[in-house]
Design an enzyme around this catalytic site. Structure first.
Site: not given
Length: 456
Positions: A11, A15, A22, A73, A332, A365, A422, A439
């Protein structure tokens, strides 16, 4: 007795207002036609032919893993014509063929088994699945003889006043004796207003030959076809309720079942508690004694026993026993989180392995990394895995302490039992047992504010 099935899936579904066939619209995560195929197979009918037409290549693509055959068909000329397209599938077969529609996904396995038993034990040449409804308007009526056998099916527009009061309707699902069906298909015609060939005409032909036709009433919801987005939503609601009831019967607590979305293939262990707003999708497996607080989405993932998850997204990953995730974490695809791990708020993990008892508490992250056990990540740590051209890997050993606001520039290796100060940006390997500080040294310029006249 040999049983086979034909599923009508050609079909167009105008609609639905969709560019997709469908029957490929999903109910609780699975295409409608595949729900029907899977249910028929569970009822121990393995030999299935799917009649395809509109979007045939797409329908084949999504059903080929089900090991079915296909008939084509070319033009949608009615249900009789659709079954006629399967004549080569029925050739040389003897026994019973069941006919279903690919847009009616709510039929149950037990109902199919019951239909086959009713058909074969009653010696019927055709059996119609029917439903008793309060308002039969628009449906074909099942007219029975005094014996209970079916006399005929009358379309609503052709009913007499007496027939209009009949509330038993045709579902469009049938069983046929294969030889009787194939002989009758050659005799149906399309001299009607729609110019179509109706499968219901086979019933009239069989009755004209004095053959027995039976009808088995089943709940209306099982026969409900989906022809619009509104009906798709209703089918989703009914199927979701069935799924949730099954899990509750198996020992899962759903705090608010009406607002919990669990797809067909999801498995959940006993004594797990699921709060409202959770969406469990695909081949997700949730273990025992887990707690899923509100508003998480988990897709194609394995959640082992005693895990707690709060308001997070987990995709195509594994979460180990006694681990906590969230709130607002994003795991993820291709990530493996170990046992007794803490993945906290606003933590994103991508294609990484996190070892047992590691803590990643917040605002971090981790991408394309292998992290050992017993590590601690300070707030604001970033694994810088992308150099603008390709993704690179970071290796972090056991019992490493990563200070706040650390950047790990991939590819890089941090060995066991290390500390990173840190605010460091790590570009070179950190040896085992070492402290890494990367740093600039702090410089204080005395009275600089006063000299510049910046005091407010």
């Amino acid at each position: 007795m040999y049983n086979c099935a034909i599923i009508l899936a050609a079909g167009e579904g105008k609609r639905m207002k969709s560019s997709n066939p469908k029957v490929l619209h999903k109910v609780c995560g699975r295409e409608m036609v595949n729900i029907v195929i899977d249910t028929v197979k569970k009822a121990q009918i393995e030999n299935i032919d799917v009649v395809i037409g509109k979007g045939s290549d797409e329908v084949k693509k999504h059903t080929e893993s089900r090991n079915v055959s296909y008939s084509f068909q070319e033009k949608q000329l009615g249900t009789g014509n659709a079954v006629l397209c399967s004549v080569s599938f029925l050739k040389d077969k003897k026994g019973t063929v069941a006919v279903f529609t690919g847009d009616a996904p709510l039929i149950k396995e037990d109902t199919i088994k019951k239909m086959l038993s009713f058909h074969n034990e009653g010696g019927y040449k055709a059996t119609i699945l029917t439903s008793l409804v309060k308002d039969p308007s628009g449906y074909g009526r099942i007219i029975r003889e005094k014996s209970g056998e079916v006399s005929k099916i009358v379309e609503h527009k052709d009913c007499s006043e007496e027939e209009l009061r009949v509330n038993e309707i045709n579902s469009g699902m049938y069983c046929f004796d294969i030889e009787s069906l194939t002989e009758s298909l050659d005799k149906i015609h399309n001299d009607n207003a729609q110019g179509e060939y109706y499968l219901t005409d086979v019933i009239e032909i069989l009755k004209g030959q004095g053959k027995k036709v039976g009808a088995l009433p089943i709940p209306f919801e099982e026969t409900m076809g989906v022809n619009s987005r509104v009906q798709l939503s209703e089918a989703e609601r009914i199927m979701r309720k069935r799924i949730n009831i099954k899990h509750m019967k198996n020992g899962v607590t759903l705090i608010d079942a009406d607002n919990t979305y669990i797809e067909l293939d999801v498995k959940i262990g006993k004594d797990t508690i699921v709060y409202p707003g959770n969406v469990l999708q695909g081949n997700t497996v949730v273990g025992e004694n887990c707690t899923l607080y509100p508003n998480s989405r988990i897709q194609n993932s394995v959640i082992q026993n005693n895990v707690t998850i709060q308001s997070s997204v987990i995709l195509d990953s594994t979460i180990g026993e006694s681990t906590t995730v969230g709130p607002f974490a994003y795991i993820r695809p291709e990530s493996t989180i170990g046992k007794s791990v803490r993945i906290g708020d606003f933590v994103e993990v991508k294609k990484s392995t996190i070892g047992d008892k590691t803590k990643v508490s917040h605002l971090t992250y981790i991408g394309d990394a292998e992290v050992g056990s017993g590590c601690n990540f300070g707030c604001g740590t970033v694994v810088v895995n992308y150099d603008g051209r390709k993704k690179n890997k970071t290796l972090i050993g056991n019992n490493s302490f990563i200070g706040c606001n650390t950047n790990l520039i991939s590819p890089v290796k941090v060995n066991d039992d290390t500390y990173i100060a840190a605010g460091s940006t790590i570009t070179d390997e950190v040896p085992e047992g070492a402290l890494a500080v990367a740093r600039a040294r702090q410089i204080n310029k005395e009275n600089w504010v006063y000299k510049k006249g910046l005091k407010k």
